[in-house]
Scaffold this active site. Structure first.
Site, PDB file in Angstrom:
ATOM      1  N   CYS A   2      32.001  46.669  39.527  1.00 38.75           N
ATOM      2  CA  CYS A   2      33.174  47.484  39.291  1.00 38.75           C
ATOM      3  C   CYS A   2      32.844  48.960  39.459  1.00 38.75           C
ATOM      4  O   CYS A   2      31.717  49.335  39.748  1.00 38.75           O
ATOM      5  CB  CYS A   2      33.710  47.250  37.873  1.00 38.75           C
ATOM      6  SG  CYS A   2      33.955  45.514  37.456  1.00 38.75           S
ATOM      7  N   LEU A  51      35.915  44.330  40.543  1.00 39.37           N
ATOM      8  CA  LEU A  51      35.567  43.282  41.490  1.00 39.37           C
ATOM      9  C   LEU A  51      35.353  42.029  40.661  1.00 39.37           C
ATOM     10  O   LEU A  51      34.375  41.905  39.926  1.00 39.37           O
ATOM     11  CB  LEU A  51      34.297  43.629  42.263  1.00 39.37           C
ATOM     12  CG  LEU A  51      33.778  42.583  43.258  1.00 39.37           C
ATOM     13  CD1 LEU A  51      34.803  42.319  44.352  1.00 39.37           C
ATOM     14  CD2 LEU A  51      32.455  43.017  43.861  1.00 39.37           C
ATOM     15  N   ASN A  76      30.661  48.309  34.161  1.00 31.90           N
ATOM     16  CA  ASN A  76      30.329  47.916  35.534  1.00 31.90           C
ATOM     17  C   ASN A  76      29.042  47.110  35.497  1.00 31.90           C
ATOM     18  O   ASN A  76      28.035  47.585  34.966  1.00 31.90           O
ATOM     19  CB  ASN A  76      30.149  49.172  36.394  1.00 31.90           C
ATOM     20  CG  ASN A  76      29.468  48.889  37.726  1.00 31.90           C
ATOM     21  OD1 ASN A  76      29.629  47.822  38.303  1.00 31.90           O
ATOM     22  ND2 ASN A  76      28.696  49.849  38.202  1.00 31.90           N
ATOM     23  N   GLU A  78      26.862  43.095  35.376  1.00 32.14           N
ATOM     24  CA  GLU A  78      26.822  41.703  34.920  1.00 32.14           C
ATOM     25  C   GLU A  78      25.809  41.571  33.788  1.00 32.14           C
ATOM     26  O   GLU A  78      24.699  42.116  33.879  1.00 32.14           O
ATOM     27  CB  GLU A  78      26.403  40.753  36.050  1.00 32.14           C
ATOM     28  CG  GLU A  78      27.279  40.777  37.287  1.00 32.14           C
ATOM     29  CD  GLU A  78      28.648  40.156  37.078  1.00 32.14           C
ATOM     30  OE1 GLU A  78      28.855  39.517  36.010  1.00 32.14           O
ATOM     31  OE2 GLU A  78      29.505  40.311  37.954  1.00 32.14           O
ATOM     32  N   ILE A 294      19.361  40.472  59.330  1.00 37.08           N
ATOM     33  CA  ILE A 294      19.712  41.382  60.406  1.00 37.08           C
ATOM     34  C   ILE A 294      18.477  41.638  61.250  1.00 37.08           C
ATOM     35  O   ILE A 294      17.355  41.692  60.729  1.00 37.08           O
ATOM     36  CB  ILE A 294      20.277  42.705  59.853  1.00 37.08           C
ATOM     37  CG1 ILE A 294      20.760  43.597  60.984  1.00 37.08           C
ATOM     38  CG2 ILE A 294      19.272  43.430  59.009  1.00 37.08           C
ATOM     39  CD1 ILE A 294      21.504  44.822  60.481  1.00 37.08           C
TER      40      ILE A 294
END
Length: 652
Positions: A2, A51, A76, A78, A294
């Protein structure tokens, strides 16, 4: 994941439109929901963008107020152990839980134990703002390792805090002034180290610290206090005992971090750290884990084939993309907006791309970040100690002669020499590493060596028009002459380079795509265990991360483990002298009057001229200067108009 923000001002209560603008500037951090609340006759405002990862319902909406109505939180991150904390709480007393979010558990703990005593109970990544309605105080806190960002400071008469500096600019851009001290530090490190920010008077809250702001009688901002300290190594276990203990802890941590109500995957470079995380994820998952990597068209920088081999062996659902020079030219225009203070770790480009690539498939991705700092992964940890033992006893003048000899060896010859070495002794980018070797041969002690190795500009002060006094030396603050050189390097890296470079790079790149990243190696349980493991289990001769390699060998063949560490950089010199040349040189002619009030224009021009005339191999310095000027151009050009609120505020 968040975004959070807030304002306290008794003289000029924050306007709803200004708070809306702050929240909107953080929309990318939390596109699923947003909320705000005004308190204390509208002199206090808290904002949040969400989010949704756990409890996707409105029961997880923030700002959230505790059942007793004493505390209101915007948060914000976890809390990975929230389910165990919830069970312990429920077994001790009855509690009418409203939903399944970790935010509700956090508030219940704060109600029971108080804010300060709650923090040591939390295992996770977080930035928390908590308003105490009884005492009229605001509390801010940041997680132990600094995974989640939190800025704070004064703008005019307002005390303001936020997840990103964008929110400060959205609230009152006219009050923001550049910090010469931060610019000097940026030139040295290629990032702005905490507690500084690029703006005067705006600070980063240090990892593992909390801050108390008293609003009961005026505005009083206390000194930040630590609630946890990064442990120094005190060997208690080694060998097989250490491997078993680490395996058990890592498996539990990864199991905890795989809890999500949204699709989950992992980054996979093919290196030791990410491969071990993915291997243990696959153990805890009934289906193939989504993995993402990548690659580069320049083969000397391309790890994608190694990632594919590991993915094939572990049978993951692997996704791979290649970063081209053309893509980099397009992406580079976005970097100053994403990293909203100067930031010049060149791996920010591929990090941004792989996060966007992963977001097409998942909302949460695990990474291997933190393993290098905790388990001795960087080449400099072992090579520097070995070189210093061999040459450190020589007089400085003799060592300087060796440095001159090394500098004369052409890059093509260095590449050939490295290829002739045994696999365990090979290393990538030999020209850059030899250049670093030459730098440390001039030093007198461990701290000087470390400073040389981590500095982009060795003497950054010479580029400033006026000398800037430093409040403190963060490197010296963590340096311990009684500790081994490698221990010192890891200890300092974990508290400076890791939170201020690596974690900033990942957080901003991921959040730009509304992707949550999680780093199992940064869990408190792993970090504290790593401090108990002997140094020889991490660095054994020429072998780095020995204990992690031993654990990984239980999951993948040895030939996928024994290869040189490549890192995640880009071919800076080649690109800057090629298609990025016009972009870089054009930045010097932009409206840079404010920067040139701080920096010597002639010395900056000399750096560019020497690079493009092939007189100096200073591509990383040119990249850092380019990112500084690009950031400043974006800052000047940005328009910050008030933004209409998309959700009505709650007024208490």
């Amino acid at each position: 994941m968040c975004g959070i923000c807030g304002v306290l001002d008794q003289n000029q209560p924050p306007l709803s439109e200004a708070v809306d603008a702050m929240i909107e500037s953080l929309h990318h951090r939390g596109p699923d929901d947003r909320g705000k609340i005004f308190l204390e006759n509208r002199t206090v405002a808290l904002g949040h963008t969400r989010l949704s990862i756990l409890d996707l319902s409105q029961e997880g909406h923030q700002p959230m107020t505790s059942q007793s109505k004493r505390y209101t939180v915007v948060y914000n991150g976890e809390i990975y152990n929230y389910q165990r904390l919830k069970q312990q709480f429920s077994s001790a007393q009855s509690y009418a839980w409203q939903g399944e979010s970790d935010t509700e558990v956090l508030l219940a703990l704060i109600e029971k134990y108080g804010f300060e005593d709650t923090l040591p109970l939390l295992d996770g990544m977080f930035a928390i703002a908590c308003w105490d309605h009884h005492s009229k105080q605001l509390y801010l806190a940041r997680d132990r390792m600094g995974e989640k960002p939190l800025y704070y400071g004064k703008l005019g008469s307002s005390f303001v805090f936020a997840s990103e500096l964008k929110a400060f600019a959205a609230y009152n851009s006219n009050a923001l002034m550049l910090s010469p001290q931060a610019i000097e530090q940026f030139l040295q490190f290629s990032y702005v180290p905490a507690p500084l920010s690029i703006y005067k008077g705006i600070s980063k809250l240090l990892p593992a610290h909390f801050l108390q702001i008293d609003f009961s009688n005026g505005l009083s901002v206390k000194q930040p206090k630590p609630y946890w300290r990064f442990p120094k190594r005190q060997t208690q276990i080694n060998g097989k005992e250490a491997e078993d203990a680490l395996s058990q802890v890592l498996q539990q941590v990864i199991k905890d971090q795989m809890i999500s109500d949204r699709p989950l995957g992992a980054f996979l470079s093919g290196g030791i750290d990410s491969s071990l995380v993915v291997a243990m994820m696959q153990q805890n998952h009934s289906q193939s884990v989504n993995t993402f990597s990548i690659g580069f068209s320049e083969q000397s920088f391309n790890e994608a084939p190694f990632a594919k081999q590991v993915a094939d062996h572990l049978k993951t659902n692997h996704h791979q993309t290649i970063l081209s020079l053309h893509q980099s030219c397009e992406l580079i225009q976005k970097l100053p907006q994403i990293y909203d203070e100067p930031f010049a770790d060149s791996s920010q480009l591929p990090t941004y791309l792989v996060c966007g690539f992963a977001k097409k498939h998942v909302t949460v991705a695990l990474s291997g970040d933190g393993a290098d700092e905790c388990f001795g992964g960087y080449t400099r940890y072992s090579w520097t100690r070995k070189i210093w033992r061999m040459l450190g006893w020589l007089p400085v003048r003799v060592r300087q002669v060796f440095a001159k000899i090394f500098k004369t060896i052409p890059e093509w010859l260095l590449v050939k020499i490295v290829k002739l070495l045994p696999a365990s002794l090979r290393f990538s980018h030999p020209k850059n590493k030899i250049s670093k070797l030459c730098q440390i041969l001039h030093q007198h002690n461990y701290l000087g060596i470390y400073s040389e190795l981590v500095s982009t500009f060795i003497n950054a002060k010479q580029y400033l028009i006026k000398s800037v006094p430093m409040q403190s030396d963060r490197l010296a603050e963590f340096y311990d002459p009684a500790q081994d050189l490698s221990d010192n390097m890891m200890y300092i890296d974990a508290q400076t380079y890791l939170p201020d470079d690596i974690l900033v790079k990942v957080d901003r790149a991921a959040m730009a795509h509304s992707l949550e990243t999680r780093a199992p190696f940064l869990d408190r349980r792993v970090v504290e265990l790593s401090s108990q493991i002997s140094l020889t289990d991490k660095l054994d001769g020429n072998q780095s991360k020995k204990i992690l390699k031993n654990l990984l060998s239980q999951h993948v063949p040895q030939q996928l483990i024994d290869r040189p560490k490549m890192g995640f950089g880009i071919p800076v010199n080649q690109w800057l002298r090629g298609e990025l040349r016009s972009w870089s040189t054009d930045l010097l002619s932009n409206n840079n009057a404010e920067l040139y009030d701080i920096l010597h224009k002639e010395k900056i021009s000399d750096e560019f001229d020497g690079f493009y005339a092939h007189k100096h191999d200073n591509g990383h310095q040119i990249w850092a200067l380019s990112m500084l000027f690009a950031w400043h151009a974006n800052f000047i050009a940005s328009t910050r108009q008030p933004i209409q609120s998309k959700q009505e505020a709650i007024v208490v």
